[in-house]
Design an enzyme around this catalytic site. Structure first.
Site, PDB file in Angstrom:
ATOM      1  N   LYS A 200      -2.531  -4.100 -13.401  1.00 57.60           N
ATOM      2  CA  LYS A 200      -3.319  -4.770 -12.372  1.00 57.60           C
ATOM      3  C   LYS A 200      -2.377  -5.667 -11.583  1.00 57.60           C
ATOM      4  O   LYS A 200      -1.760  -6.569 -12.129  1.00 57.60           O
ATOM      5  CB  LYS A 200      -4.432  -5.598 -13.009  1.00 57.60           C
ATOM      6  CG  LYS A 200      -5.237  -6.383 -11.984  1.00 57.60           C
ATOM      7  CD  LYS A 200      -6.403  -7.103 -12.615  1.00 57.60           C
ATOM      8  CE  LYS A 200      -7.199  -7.859 -11.570  1.00 57.60           C
ATOM      9  NZ  LYS A 200      -8.382  -8.493 -12.148  1.00 57.60           N
TER      10      LYS A 200
ATOM     11  N   ARG B 289     -13.679 -11.328  -4.427  1.00 60.32           N
ATOM     12  CA  ARG B 289     -13.747 -12.765  -4.719  1.00 60.32           C
ATOM     13  C   ARG B 289     -14.813 -13.424  -3.856  1.00 60.32           C
ATOM     14  O   ARG B 289     -15.447 -14.396  -4.278  1.00 60.32           O
ATOM     15  CB  ARG B 289     -12.369 -13.413  -4.528  1.00 60.32           C
ATOM     16  CG  ARG B 289     -11.367 -12.893  -5.574  1.00 60.32           C
ATOM     17  CD  ARG B 289      -9.970 -13.475  -5.382  1.00 60.32           C
ATOM     18  NE  ARG B 289      -9.003 -12.799  -6.246  1.00 60.32           N
ATOM     19  CZ  ARG B 289      -7.687 -12.993  -6.188  1.00 60.32           C
ATOM     20  NH1 ARG B 289      -7.187 -13.840  -5.309  1.00 60.32           N
ATOM     21  NH2 ARG B 289      -6.888 -12.348  -7.012  1.00 60.32           N
TER      22      ARG B 289
ATOM     23  N   LYS C 145      -2.472 -15.685  -8.623  1.00 54.76           N
ATOM     24  CA  LYS C 145      -2.532 -15.079  -9.950  1.00 54.76           C
ATOM     25  C   LYS C 145      -1.217 -14.403 -10.341  1.00 54.76           C
ATOM     26  O   LYS C 145      -1.184 -13.542 -11.214  1.00 54.76           O
ATOM     27  CB  LYS C 145      -3.712 -14.097 -10.003  1.00 54.76           C
ATOM     28  CG  LYS C 145      -5.066 -14.773  -9.764  1.00 54.76           C
ATOM     29  CD  LYS C 145      -6.249 -13.866 -10.124  1.00 54.76           C
ATOM     30  CE  LYS C 145      -7.586 -14.612 -10.005  1.00 54.76           C
ATOM     31  NZ  LYS C 145      -8.732 -13.790 -10.479  1.00 54.76           N
TER      32      LYS C 145
ATOM     33  N   GLU D   1       3.597  -2.027 -19.627  1.00 55.01           N
ATOM     34  CA  GLU D   1       2.198  -2.420 -19.849  1.00 55.01           C
ATOM     35  C   GLU D   1       1.411  -1.267 -20.488  1.00 55.01           C
ATOM     36  O   GLU D   1       0.574  -1.482 -21.360  1.00 55.01           O
ATOM     37  CB  GLU D   1       1.540  -2.837 -18.521  1.00 55.01           C
ATOM     38  CG  GLU D   1       2.028  -4.170 -17.961  1.00 55.01           C
ATOM     39  CD  GLU D   1       1.457  -5.380 -18.708  1.00 55.01           C
ATOM     40  OE1 GLU D   1       0.728  -5.205 -19.699  1.00 55.01           O
ATOM     41  OE2 GLU D   1       1.762  -6.515 -18.288  1.00 55.01           O
TER      42      GLU D   1
ATOM     43  N   LYS E 244      -4.791  -0.706 -10.788  1.00 58.60           N
ATOM     44  CA  LYS E 244      -5.594  -1.418  -9.810  1.00 58.60           C
ATOM     45  C   LYS E 244      -4.697  -2.251  -8.899  1.00 58.60           C
ATOM     46  O   LYS E 244      -3.839  -2.955  -9.412  1.00 58.60           O
ATOM     47  CB  LYS E 244      -6.557  -2.330 -10.568  1.00 58.60           C
ATOM     48  CG  LYS E 244      -7.444  -3.172  -9.712  1.00 58.60           C
ATOM     49  CD  LYS E 244      -8.269  -4.062 -10.594  1.00 58.60           C
ATOM     50  CE  LYS E 244      -9.114  -4.933  -9.708  1.00 58.60           C
ATOM     51  NZ  LYS E 244      -9.885  -5.892 -10.441  1.00 58.60           N
TER      52      LYS E 244
ATOM     53  N   SER F  54     -12.237  -3.607  -3.705  1.00 60.31           N
ATOM     54  CA  SER F  54     -13.074  -4.110  -2.611  1.00 60.31           C
ATOM     55  C   SER F  54     -12.391  -4.052  -1.243  1.00 60.31           C
ATOM     56  O   SER F  54     -13.005  -3.654  -0.253  1.00 60.31           O
ATOM     57  CB  SER F  54     -13.511  -5.535  -2.928  1.00 60.31           C
ATOM     58  OG  SER F  54     -12.388  -6.378  -3.129  1.00 60.31           O
TER      59      SER F  54
ATOM     60  N   TYR G  22     -16.734   1.538  -5.033  1.00 64.13           N
ATOM     61  CA  TYR G  22     -17.955   1.068  -4.375  1.00 64.13           C
ATOM     62  C   TYR G  22     -18.573   2.179  -3.530  1.00 64.13           C
ATOM     63  O   TYR G  22     -19.681   2.039  -3.041  1.00 64.13           O
ATOM     64  CB  TYR G  22     -17.647  -0.170  -3.516  1.00 64.13           C
ATOM     65  CG  TYR G  22     -17.049  -1.283  -4.351  1.00 64.13           C
ATOM     66  CD1 TYR G  22     -17.864  -2.066  -5.161  1.00 64.13           C
ATOM     67  CD2 TYR G  22     -15.674  -1.509  -4.383  1.00 64.13           C
ATOM     68  CE1 TYR G  22     -17.322  -3.054  -5.963  1.00 64.13           C
ATOM     69  CE2 TYR G  22     -15.119  -2.488  -5.186  1.00 64.13           C
ATOM     70  CZ  TYR G  22     -15.947  -3.256  -5.975  1.00 64.13           C
ATOM     71  OH  TYR G  22     -15.418  -4.216  -6.785  1.00 64.13           O
TER      72      TYR G  22
END
Ligand code: PBG
Length: 322
Positions: free
Chosen positions: A194, A204, A216, A232, A247, A273, A312
């Site tokens: 991610k 958000r 982040k 990872e 992602k 998004s 979505y």
């Protein structure tokens, strides 16, 4: 010329029988935003067509989607500011509306595959995915909160957790917590690679979960890094993840392809998004044919190696291809 690739493109029939990649509703996980209360709905401003829904309306939405063939849903809670605190305590309060709703959803639709979000940010007054101390995001202390959150979610009967926080060691820790408490059948879809991405903006907005300070970058991955995704992946594989996720999706197709080649686990990609918003916005302006761009984008994610696509667009794709 003994090779004329155009021969295999010369009619619809030959194109149909030679096509390598097919996107179907079976590939989709549909992310849903849950509101507290009854008969509540509000459109996410930066995501036209995407509604935050209270439980009663979400049940109807899930029922409609199941009829369209969408079988998997990832439910995210919209948490009002006054519930948030530094330790995200509402995330494991069994009376909190999110946990009650998950339980109801599973009771109403036992056949639906329900995924939950394991991360502190929707419940954190700091808007971060971990406990904040002196401006630092603590790793191991955060795992304990994630463990409590995971147990509270598992107790509702959900099928799979989706740890989205990018703390080190969380997959192994949560696998152990689940197993020790009799939840060995609850799966883990790990947000493996991610990235610290600007494409999460509209999400958000949807949850009102933007970080209150900083960014982040000390836990989400640097968009410049490709090999690190393999590290990872190895960790999540060894720690017991059932699904590895990349992602965002569209600007990380190389990472999807790498993980697919490297690991014999299902690979998920989160068509996030911002990717949805871009296509919708250009479509609204008449600058792009949004329906065709949608289908081409989803196809590219599948072609890159994704077995599962969180998108979505799930419902509108299903309606468009009924
Ligand atoms: C947070 C979380 C994020 C998304 C899913 N879970 C945002 C973030 O990390 O800030 C983004 C999803 C999207 O943009 O569609 N744990």
């Amino acid at each position: 010329m003994n090779r004329r690739p155009r021969r295999n493109r010369s009619s619809k029939a030959i194109r149909d029988i030679t096509r390598e990649t097919l996107v179907t509703v079976n590939d989709f996980v549909f992310p849903l935003f849950l509101l507290e209360g009854q008969n509540q709905k509000s459109e996410v401003q930066s995501m036209p067509g995407i509604l935050r829904l209270s439980l009663d309306l979400m049940l109807k939405e899930i029922e409609e989607c199941l009829k369209l063939g969408i079988q998997s849903f990832d439910v995210f809670p919209v948490v009002e500011e006054h519930y948030k605190d530094k330790m995200a305590t509402k995330s494991y309060d069994p009376n909190f509306f999110y946990l009650i709703a998950l339980n109801t959803i599973k009771k109403e639709f036992p056949e639906a595959h329900i995924i939950t979000d394991v991360a502190m940010d929707p419940y954190s007054s700091d808007g971060h995915d971990g406990i904040v101390k002196n401006g630092k995001i603590l790793n191991d202390e955060t795992l304990e909160v994630l463990g409590q959150m995971t147990l509270a979610q598992a107790a509702t009967g959900i099928d799979m957790i989706g740890p989205s926080d990018m703390m080190d060691g969380r997959v192994g820790y949560l696998r152990e917590v689940l197993d020790e408490n009799g939840f060995q059948d609850v799966g883990i879809m790990s947000y493996t690679a991610k990235y610290a991405s600007a494409f999460y903006g509209p999400f958000r907005d949807a949850l009102d979960s933007a970080p209150k300070f900083g960014d982040k970058k000390t836990y989400q991955m640097d968009p410049a890094n490709r090999k690190e995704a393999i590290i990872e992946g190895e960790l999540d594989f060894l720690e017991g993840a059932d699904v590895l996720m990349v992602k965002p999706a569209l600007t990380y197709l190389d990472i999807i392809s790498d993980l697919k080649n490297e690991f014999d686990l299902p690979i998920a990609a989160y068509n996030v998004s911002g990717e949805y918003a871009m296509i919708k916005a250009a479509g609204e302006r008449g600058w792009l044919d949004a329906d065709r761009v949608r289908d081409e984008s989803l196809l590219s994610i599948k072609r890159a190696g994704a077995d599962i696509i969180l998108t979505y667009f799930a419902k509108e794709f299903a309606l468009a291809h009924k």
